[in-house]
Write an enzyme that holds these catalytic residues in place. Structure first.
Site, mmCIF file in Angstrom:
data_model
loop_
_atom_site.group_PDB
_atom_site.id
_atom_site.type_symbol
_atom_site.label_atom_id
_atom_site.label_comp_id
_atom_site.label_asym_id
_atom_site.label_seq_id
_atom_site.Cartn_x
_atom_site.Cartn_y
_atom_site.Cartn_z
ATOM 1 N N GLU A 1 0.395 -13.542 12.242
ATOM 2 C CA GLU A 1 1.140 -12.471 12.883
ATOM 3 C C GLU A 1 0.790 -11.082 12.022
ATOM 4 O OE1 GLU A 1 2.688 -11.583 15.911
ATOM 5 O OE2 GLU A 1 1.698 -14.200 16.371
ATOM 6 N N LEU B 1 -6.999 -5.252 7.299
ATOM 7 C CA LEU B 1 -7.132 -6.064 6.155
ATOM 8 C C LEU B 1 -7.224 -6.024 5.137
ATOM 9 C CD1 LEU B 1 -7.048 -9.499 8.034
ATOM 10 C CD2 LEU B 1 -5.488 -9.041 6.745
ATOM 11 N N LEU C 1 10.859 -20.935 -4.344
ATOM 12 C CA LEU C 1 9.655 -19.974 -3.577
ATOM 13 C C LEU C 1 7.954 -20.424 -4.488
ATOM 14 C CD1 LEU C 1 8.617 -17.723 -1.840
ATOM 15 C CD2 LEU C 1 9.845 -16.064 -4.076
ATOM 16 N N HIS D 1 3.419 3.039 -8.929
ATOM 17 C CA HIS D 1 2.626 1.993 -9.148
ATOM 18 C C HIS D 1 3.862 0.783 -10.098
ATOM 19 C CE1 HIS D 1 -1.315 2.404 -8.192
ATOM 20 N NE2 HIS D 1 -1.330 3.245 -9.127
ATOM 21 N N ASP E 1 0.876 -1.262 -0.244
ATOM 22 C CA ASP E 1 -0.014 -0.083 -0.199
ATOM 23 C C ASP E 1 0.710 0.966 -0.411
ATOM 24 O OD1 ASP E 1 -2.855 1.335 0.253
ATOM 25 O OD2 ASP E 1 -2.889 1.003 2.357
ATOM 26 N N GLY F 1 0.160 5.879 -4.327
ATOM 27 C CA GLY F 1 -0.174 7.174 -4.908
ATOM 28 C C GLY F 1 0.357 7.711 -4.447
ATOM 29 N N ARG F 2 0.552 7.299 -2.571
ATOM 30 C CA ARG F 2 0.613 8.686 -1.881
ATOM 31 C C ARG F 2 1.998 9.279 -2.132
ATOM 32 N NH1 ARG F 2 -1.554 5.733 3.425
ATOM 33 N NH2 ARG F 2 -1.811 4.313 1.688
ATOM 34 N N THR G 1 -11.252 -6.760 -5.438
ATOM 35 C CA THR G 1 -11.851 -6.285 -6.584
ATOM 36 C C THR G 1 -12.445 -4.702 -6.476
ATOM 37 O OG1 THR G 1 -13.261 -7.749 -4.580
ATOM 38 C CG2 THR G 1 -12.762 -8.883 -6.624
ATOM 39 N N GLU G 2 -12.363 -4.775 -5.216
ATOM 40 C CA GLU G 2 -12.861 -2.832 -5.054
ATOM 41 C C GLU G 2 -11.831 -2.288 -5.960
ATOM 42 O OE1 GLU G 2 -11.927 -5.081 -2.679
ATOM 43 O OE2 GLU G 2 -14.463 -5.082 -2.792
#
Ligand code: FPP
Length: 249
Positions: free
Chosen positions: A215, A203, A139, A44, A27, A30-31, A73-74
């Site tokens: 955790e 979340l 991995l 991005h 996250d 954008g900021r 999905t949002e």
């Protein structure tokens, strides 16, 4: 007596095992762009580079499963320019990184409905990636794409209902197996640790079922600035934690 000895080892600061599965909510792109005064897509783009470096680091550290939340999905609510840009980055990522992923023996999975709404060239890149890494044994790199956890659970339960006789009971194991992390992607263990960047502490519809005993680690760092060194130090901090899974020593 055994319990006392085990507890003492923990108190002496002995390292606990590496997390088997680390999940990341990337996250703050954008900021980051806003702070730099550059277009959001550059955020991005820088975020994709950060992600590539974390994949390398996770592999080098011997982590078995790494999951990233790349597109929810949002996220369809964002401008078509931004959405299109993110999928172009996915295509570029496959073009530039697939060779190294294969060399590293990385297996890529997509968690989410990647056949629905996603641009054709991105679907083709995903298909190529999945097919050419499917047999790899190193991995496991899971990309959550067009992913939403509640929809994942509903989809899984509906799948179970359609396979069962009326009145037959469903177990926790059945639900786990029916999710994107279940049978269809080799039964990925639940995440031991979920990291979220950019100072947000929620979340956001990510791995709700799978996070039952995870955790959490939160950092103010914006995702494009998230470096492998910080990833490593979060893992080291995690390894000092006492995990009880509802029980007590
Ligand atoms: C959150 O930042 C990030 C996203 C919605 C997209 C994450 C995508 C990538 C890191 C790259 C694309 C992925 C692949 C697989 C190539 P935000 O824009 O919500 O940040 P903000 O909260 O500061 O606005």
């Amino acid at each position: 007596m055994v319990a006392i000895i085990i507890k003492r080892v923990g108190e002496m600061g002995e390292k606990k095992p590496m997390p088997v599965h680390v999940a990341v909510i990337m996250d703050g792109n954008g900021r980051w762009a806003e702070m730099k005064g550059v277009p959001k897509l550059l955020g991005h783009n820088q975020g994709t580079i950060a992600m590539e470096n974390i994949v390398r680091k996770a592999d080098d550290m011997g982590i078995r499963y790494l999951t990233v939340y790349a597109f929810s999905t949002e996220n369809w609510k964002r401008s078509s320019e931004e959405v299109g840009g993110i999928f172009r980055l996915l295509v570029k990522f496959v073009k530039t990184e697939l060779r190294e992923l294969k060399e590293r023996n990385v297996k890529v999975n997509i968690l989410g409905d990647w056949h629905d709404r996603i641009p054709e060239d991105a679907v083709a890149s995903i298909r190529e990636t999945l097919e050419s890494t499917q047999k790899n044994t190193g991995l496991v790199f899971n990309i959550a794409l067009n992913y939403g956890s509640r929809a994942e659970i509903v989809r899984g339960v509906n799948k179970l209902l359609s396979e069962r006789d009326r009145g037959e009971q469903i177990t926790e194991e059945d639900i786990s197996a029916s999710l994107f992390t279940g049978d269809e992607n080799g039964n990925i263990p639940d995440p031991d640790l979920i990291i979220r960047t950019s100072g947000e502490e929620r979340l956001s519809n990510f791995l709700l079922w799978q996070a039952a005993y995870s955790e959490f680690a939160f950092t103010d760092t914006l995702w494009p600035d998230f470096m492998p060194e910080e990833f490593e130090s979060i893992i080291e901090e995690y390894r000092t934690r006492e995990r009880r899974y509802g029980g007590r020593l």
